[in-house]
Design a protein around this motif. Sequence first.
Motif, PDB file in Angstrom:
ATOM      1  N   VAL A 132      -5.059  16.345   2.743  1.00  0.00           N
ATOM      2  CA  VAL A 132      -6.349  17.020   2.914  1.00  0.00           C
ATOM      3  C   VAL A 132      -6.425  17.751   4.258  1.00  0.00           C
ATOM      4  O   VAL A 132      -7.050  18.805   4.364  1.00  0.00           O
ATOM      5  CB  VAL A 132      -7.521  16.021   2.732  1.00  0.00           C
ATOM      6  N   SER A 133      -5.751  17.223   5.282  1.00  0.00           N
ATOM      7  CA  SER A 133      -5.729  17.914   6.583  1.00  0.00           C
ATOM      8  C   SER A 133      -5.012  19.249   6.479  1.00  0.00           C
ATOM      9  O   SER A 133      -5.376  20.212   7.155  1.00  0.00           O
ATOM     10  CB  SER A 133      -5.031  17.049   7.639  1.00  0.00           C
ATOM     11  N   ILE A 134      -3.969  19.295   5.635  1.00  0.00           N
ATOM     12  CA  ILE A 134      -3.240  20.554   5.447  1.00  0.00           C
ATOM     13  C   ILE A 134      -4.099  21.538   4.643  1.00  0.00           C
ATOM     14  O   ILE A 134      -4.209  22.713   5.004  1.00  0.00           O
ATOM     15  CB  ILE A 134      -1.890  20.301   4.734  1.00  0.00           C
ATOM     16  N   LEU A 135      -4.740  21.028   3.595  1.00  0.00           N
ATOM     17  CA  LEU A 135      -5.544  21.898   2.732  1.00  0.00           C
ATOM     18  C   LEU A 135      -6.835  22.342   3.400  1.00  0.00           C
ATOM     19  O   LEU A 135      -7.242  23.492   3.314  1.00  0.00           O
ATOM     20  CB  LEU A 135      -5.869  21.180   1.413  1.00  0.00           C
ATOM     21  N   PHE A 136      -7.511  21.415   4.068  1.00  0.00           N
ATOM     22  CA  PHE A 136      -8.808  21.713   4.675  1.00  0.00           C
ATOM     23  C   PHE A 136      -8.864  21.254   6.134  1.00  0.00           C
ATOM     24  O   PHE A 136      -9.547  20.282   6.448  1.00  0.00           O
ATOM     25  CB  PHE A 136      -9.938  21.026   3.903  1.00  0.00           C
ATOM     26  N   PRO A 137      -8.164  21.938   7.036  1.00  0.00           N
ATOM     27  CA  PRO A 137      -8.249  21.547   8.446  1.00  0.00           C
ATOM     28  C   PRO A 137      -9.670  21.767   8.960  1.00  0.00           C
ATOM     29  O   PRO A 137     -10.342  22.704   8.519  1.00  0.00           O
ATOM     30  CB  PRO A 137      -7.260  22.489   9.138  1.00  0.00           C
TER      31      PRO A 137
END
Lengths: 103, 235
Positions: free
Chosen positions: B220-225
């Motif tokens: 999720v950090s990669i998709l939605f930083p």
Amino acid sequence: MSDFWIYLVILAGSTYLIRAIPFALISKSIKNRFVRSFLHYIPYAVLSAMILPASFYATGTIASGVAGLIVGFFFAYRGKGLTFVAIASCIGAFLVELLLYIL
Amino acid sequence: MKQFLRGLRGGFPIGLGYLSVSFTFGIMAISYGLEWWQAVVISMLTLTSAGQLAGIEVMINPGQYFAMLISQLTINMRYSFMSIALSQKASKGFKGIKRWLLGFFMTDEIFAVASQEREISTKFFLGLSVLPYVGWTLGTLLGSLIGNVLPTIVLASLCIAIYGMFLAIIIPPAKKSKPVILVCALAGILHCIFYYVPLFSQIPSGISISLSAIIASIVVSILFPISEEKGAANE
């Protein structure tokens, strides 16, 4: 249980150090965007992984566990506080337990 | 003083939840052959649920020091991440010896409540820790002394308290943020896979919880930083 004290030192010592060392030693603010994002999401991820699937079995009966969760979900969604939701979940689970006991 | 009281109030539901969970721990410790005071000393010095449970399982056998250390490190690995996360939110004056002392209280639930703060002061964190600590100690004492007195259905129902509390922590922010819903769903599904797929189900729950949470958060950090300036406020 003669080695109780040795066990205790390992148990309590390792638990303490793993918590305190990062908390005490990291004082600078982390700038990296990915790390900041990771740290933002990790609490929600940890709690979700703790809820699923362990909560189904917490009461010993899946029916009452799930009932407690549904009641909890309902009130949490309605924006009720932690204590309210926790107690409501217990009551939900208890009513189903009671029902199963009577039947 | 205001901060301390606010923390105290925040810790009340946690203390209540801990009372019931540690009550169960007290009962189990006795059934594993420990004395009541040993159960209480363990709870007072360790303050963790999964780790203590695994700990008393190891204690049944003599001399398993390495097994004790490894199981504790894996089960408790998640605390490091929580400590790092909170280190970013601690107020200016909350440093040095205060962090060494109060770091002891970094439990899942205290962390979860504290992480909702914009800035965490020493007094707030101290206040937040008091009732959970009292609840955890008292629950262990009561459970190990009078655990067999309560009707089983009451005891069983109390065990869901902690999960109700978790829901109250994650659902309000999830309502406002799609990435939070995603990270919750992903972590929950991953842990179910760890739990139900035979190949993975051998992995101790402490490790599988950490792994599930780490993988979900990375994805999720990669998709939605989160946005740079606002940091955690980006909901």
